[in-house]
Structures are given as C-alpha cells and as structure tokens.
Design an enzyme around this catalytic site. Structure first.
Site, PDB file in Angstrom:
ATOM      1  N   SER A 263       0.845  -1.186   0.000  1.00  0.00           N
ATOM      2  CA  SER A 263       0.000   0.000   0.000  1.00  0.00           C
ATOM      3  C   SER A 263       0.879   1.233   0.000  1.00  0.00           C
ATOM      4  O   SER A 263       2.085   1.157   0.205  1.00  0.00           O
ATOM      5  CB  SER A 263      -0.857   0.012   1.256  1.00  0.00           C
ATOM      6  OG  SER A 263      -0.007   0.169   2.378  1.00  0.00           O
ATOM      7  N   LYS A 264       0.241   2.372  -0.193  1.00  0.00           N
ATOM      8  CA  LYS A 264       0.979   3.627  -0.175  1.00  0.00           C
ATOM      9  C   LYS A 264       1.583   3.831   1.219  1.00  0.00           C
ATOM     10  O   LYS A 264       2.696   4.310   1.375  1.00  0.00           O
ATOM     11  CB  LYS A 264       0.021   4.752  -0.522  1.00  0.00           C
ATOM     12  CG  LYS A 264       0.712   6.055  -0.745  1.00  0.00           C
ATOM     13  CD  LYS A 264      -0.289   7.084  -1.225  1.00  0.00           C
ATOM     14  CE  LYS A 264       0.281   8.475  -1.001  1.00  0.00           C
ATOM     15  NZ  LYS A 264      -0.700   9.501  -1.255  1.00  0.00           N
ATOM     16  N   ARG A 265       0.807   3.423   2.229  1.00  0.00           N
ATOM     17  CA  ARG A 265       1.286   3.571   3.599  1.00  0.00           C
ATOM     18  C   ARG A 265       2.548   2.717   3.819  1.00  0.00           C
ATOM     19  O   ARG A 265       3.487   3.150   4.447  1.00  0.00           O
ATOM     20  CB  ARG A 265       0.183   3.173   4.583  1.00  0.00           C
ATOM     21  CG  ARG A 265       0.447   3.708   5.967  1.00  0.00           C
ATOM     22  CD  ARG A 265      -0.792   3.692   6.824  1.00  0.00           C
ATOM     23  NE  ARG A 265      -1.878   4.457   6.250  1.00  0.00           N
ATOM     24  CZ  ARG A 265      -3.147   4.067   6.240  1.00  0.00           C
ATOM     25  NH1 ARG A 265      -3.471   2.913   6.753  1.00  0.00           N
ATOM     26  NH2 ARG A 265      -4.082   4.819   5.713  1.00  0.00           N
ATOM     27  N   GLY A 267       4.663   2.145   1.684  1.00  0.00           N
ATOM     28  CA  GLY A 267       5.733   2.900   1.049  1.00  0.00           C
ATOM     29  C   GLY A 267       6.364   3.853   2.039  1.00  0.00           C
ATOM     30  O   GLY A 267       7.585   3.872   2.210  1.00  0.00           O
TER      31      GLY A 267
END
Ligand code: GLU
Length: 507
Positions: A263-265, A267
């Site tokens: 997920s972006k999180r 990242g």
C-alpha cells in the site's frame, strides 16, 4: 495469417501510478514488442467522480521515464481513437441497447431512494451490503417487469434510468487465463452490474469490452484485482461480439509488501514510495517522493519491476529493456504474488549505475550537485569523476559523498590521522615529490604511483606510510578511490596546488 498482436494498458486517471500499475504496463509492452505488435494506452475515465486532474499527464511522464513508448494513445495518436473513453461516450449506448433488445440487459428506473430502501430492507448481519441481483430484480422498477408501454413512455419522458446486465442464473462461466489456466465462476452470485449510467456514460465493464473489441485488442493483461470482473466481461463478449473474438486474458498477481499487500502507507513506512515519480496529490497536496527522486535510474527500475514475478528460468537477473523484450514470456509469470524488497531494488540500481556510462545519468547528478551549491562547468571532467566513483554508488545522491572533493579543494587538512608517524623527512618527501610532478607529461595513475614509489625508496621511507598523508592532502580526509587515480582525475595543476597548500598547513 494470425492477427497482429495488440495490447492495451487501460488506466483510470484516478491518481499516481503505483508499482503494480507500472509493472502491468511493462509486461504489456514487453509482450507487444516481442510479438512485433502494438502497445496502446487507453484512458478509462468514465467514472468522472473519481477523475483526478494531472493523473493522465503523470501516467505518460512515468512511461516516458521508463522508456515504454506507446504506439497509440491520447498523446501519440493512432487509427483507433479517440483513446480517452469520455470522448467516445456516444459510441457505447447502442451496444447497451442491443443487449436490452436481445434480452441480456434491461432498463432500470429505480431512484436513489428506492435503491436505499431495498438495501435497508434486505440488510442483515450475513448480508451487510445487499446487491441488485437475480434475487431482487423482480421487486424493483425495471423493464423486466413493467409493461412495455410503460417502459416506452418512461423512456420517452427521459426518465432517469440505467441499463443493467441480466446475470444468468446457475451458469458457469469459464475461460483460460494465460497465467492461471482454467478459471470458472458461478454466475448466480454475481450482481446485475450497471452497464450504462443515467448520464449516458458507460461503466467500466461495458466500456472495456466495447473498446477492446473496437480497438482490436488481442491480449488483455491486467492486475489480478480485475479477476472478479472477468465473468461479466466474458458474458458481454459472448452476447455482443462472440467469444472467439475475445482477447486472451492474463491476470497479473499482486505485488506484495514485506507484510502482505503493498500500500501507499507501506511505502512511507518502509522508506520507499510506491509511485514512479514525484506525485503531488491534488486533493491533499501531499507529495510522494518516487523512485526517480530517490535516485533510481530507469534501467534499474524497469529491470527490478520485470523481475517481480518473472524470471527467464536461469539465475540471471540483470537485463536491459531490449533483453527483456527478447526473453520475456507471459506464461512464465508466477501465479503467486511477488514480494517487493527495497534492498533488492537498490541492488539493481547499483548494478545499473556500474553498467551504464555516466552520460546516462549525469544530468540528474548535476542537479544533485547544484542543490549542494556546486555548479558543474566542465562536463569532460565531471564524467571522468563519475566513471571513477560509480562502483561505490547505490543511489544517484551517493555520488555526492563519493566525489564532492573533486569539485571542492579541502580548505583545511587535518593531519591528525598521520600525526603519530609524521616527521620532517616525510614533509621533505612531499616537497620534492611535488616539485617532480611539474615535469611529468604522462599524467596517469600508474606513472604517478611508480614515481611516488621510486622517490620514497630513495628517501628511505616506506611508500605505504606516505599514501595516507597524500590522500589527506588531496581530499581532506580518509576517504575516496585509490589515491593515484584521484590525482590522475584531478589533473596535474590541481594536484600540485592541493599538495602545496596542504604542505603550508602541515606540522
Ligand atoms: N480501467 C481499469 C484500471 O483502472 C482497467 C482494467 C483492465 O485493464 O481491464 O485498471
């Protein structure tokens, strides 16, 4: 004769491209190029409520940076345009109406309140979000149960309506996925998806099938998250164009983070962005640093992505885009999700920095230096420096710490590391060495080293004891590549000046 291969990447412009998205592009591209086919980028923007300004430009910039040039797209033109679905709006209705006529779809006039009422009536703990499906369709307001005259009159009065697919009951829809093999679905559990919305826009399901047909797509490779939609698409193909005309499907496995779905999180948490470039979210204004900004070279990024879920069956891991085009095979893409590992990504970058000529990335490194206040004036010198230190760099910003001293002579030389063994004869050695340097014409590391050793021997000093002082004089500290190579790149005049000014400070 077999049909020309035509593949498409069909992003919705709803945000920045994530790692999985770029890998989907890459696999499409590799396959198309290998087969001498066309790679098409189609912008699927029929859900205008999710449209994000700038996303389309971002997608094309990412592709450009990766070197994955489309043959046809909104930006590159082509014979099958327009390539933005909102601009094809008018072409979809007739297919939806054709389906209604054949009995595979129906008009639904239910208002928002009626739909809400149905959902709250049927909602239970086991069924928290009831669907509009075969179990409820006969209780709703649609052309399946309203008399024909009423339907006609509602349509004539422009009553807001959608067109829904009539999912057959108890059928098994199967297809052969290039990666997964035979995949089957039971149609009884699938809802009556909207195909055409009240504003006349198609939904993704109708648009993707119609456009794959009209654009003569032969292979559709997309993320595994679209697998549940496949039976809807297959039925639409069957009803509208015949399954024989259908592209071959490949659903690509997810890319996983260290602890599951990427997920972006993830990242942010693991210190790497999922996006391929700086992406400023227009809604939050938040900027995500991407692989490009982190100092990846595109060759490494593309290579790393290709290997996330594929290999050529050997231990070989470093491939250029051209080699990937030759070796890639969609059948060999692994079924299971591929784990993204940032350290491995950095390993690829290190390999590629070593492999590439510095001209490939010198502009980016120049910008890094400029941000540190060092303007590069002499490109030939700059490239020599980059060539000398590149083996020590993993990410492009590393060039700074490994080479700043080529552009900034040390102001003060700290002799502390050699103080214990320093004496006047060593100082004299450097005076005479520096003097001899004036007369050297063959300014090469090897000749300098030979001269250095000869002089040391005649002075009766171990050459090994003189190398660290020499390094301190040239770069100001205990770092850098082999000292005579530094001198070679610095050049005669600069080497002499640095030794001279260091001797002035020497104890
Ligand atoms: N528009 C879909 C997406 O955003 C395309 C899925 C497909 O390739 O069919 O990913």
């Amino acid at each position: 004769m077999s049909k020309k291969v035509r593949v498409r990447f069909a992003p919705s412009p709803t945000g920045g491209l994530h790692l999985g998205g770029v890998r989907t592009v890459l696999y499409n591209y590799l396959f198309a190029k290998q087969q001498g086919g066309d790679f098409i980028v189609r912008i699927e923007d029929t859900d205008q409520s999710r449209y994000v300004a700038g996303a389309e430009e971002y997608i094309f910039e990412t592709l450009k940076w990766c070197g994955l040039q489309p043959d046809e797209s909104t930006q590159h033109g082509g014979d099958f345009g327009p390539y933005r679905q909102s601009e094809r709006k008018e072409s979809y209705r007739k297919y939806a109406e054709d389906l209604v006529e054949k009995g595979f779809a129906y008009y639904a006039f239910d208002t928002g309140e009626e739909l809400d009422a149905m959902r709250s009536r049927l909602r239970t703990a086991d069924n928290p979000s009831p669907q509009y499906d075969r179990t409820v369709r006969m209780d709703m307001r649609n052309s399946l149960l309203l008399p024909k005259e009423e339907v006609d009159s509602l349509l004539q009065q422009d009553t807001p309506h959608v067109i829904r697919i009539k999912m057959p009951e108890g059928e098994t829809v199967s297809f052969t996925d290039v990666i997964r093999g035979e995949v089957s679905f039971d149609t009884s559990v699938i809802d009556d998806k909207v195909l055409l919305k009240a504003d006349g826009m198609p939904t993704y399901h109708l648009a993707v099938v119609v456009d794959d047909y009209l654009m003569q797509i032969t292979h559709a490779f997309r993320g595994e998250e679209w697998l549940p939609s496949a039976p809807v698409h297959i039925l639409l193909w069957r009803y509208l164009f015949g399954e024989e005309a259908m592209p071959q499907w490949a659903h690509l496995p997810l890319i996983l983070g260290p602890s599951g779905k990427l997920s972006k999180r993830d990242g942010a948490k693991y210190g790497f962005p999922v996006f391929g470039m700086n992406w400023k979210d227009p809604k939050t204004g938040e900027v995500t640093e991407g692989f490009k900004e982190a100092g990846f070279v595109p060759e490494a990024f593309v290579n790393m992505l290709a290997m996330l879920g594929w290999n050529d069956g050997t231990e070989e891991e470093v491939f250029s885009l051209e080699e990937l085009v030759q070796k890639f095979s969609i059948e060999k893409v692994h079924k299971g999700g591929a784990k993204f590992d940032f350290d491995k990504a950095k390993w690829f970058n290190h390999e590629w920095i070593k492999k590439l000529p510095p001209t490939n990335y010198k502009l980016q490194v120049k910008n890094i230096f400029a941000a540190k206040g060092v303007e590069i004036m002499d490109d030939v010198y700059f490239e020599k420096v980059l060539e000398l230190v590149k083996d020590r760099c993993t990410l492009l910003p590393d060039f700074w710490e490994h080479s700043f001293f080529f552009f900034k002579a040390p102001k003060e030389v700290d002799f502390t590391p050699v103080l214990a063994k320093w004496n006047v004869s060593k100082k004299d050695f450097f005076y005479s060495f520096n003097k001899t340097l004036h007369s050297i014409n063959d300014w090469k590391a090897s000749s300098l080293e030979t001269l250095f050793k000869q002089l040391a021997e005649s002075a009766g000093i171990k050459a090994g004891e003189l190398q660290l002082p020499m390094r301190l004089m040239l770069v100001g500290g205990k770092f850098g590549p082999p000292v005579f190579e530094i001198a070679e790149v610095l050049g005669k005049a600069e080497t002499i000046t640095r030794i001279e000014s260091a001797l002035e400070q020497a104890p």
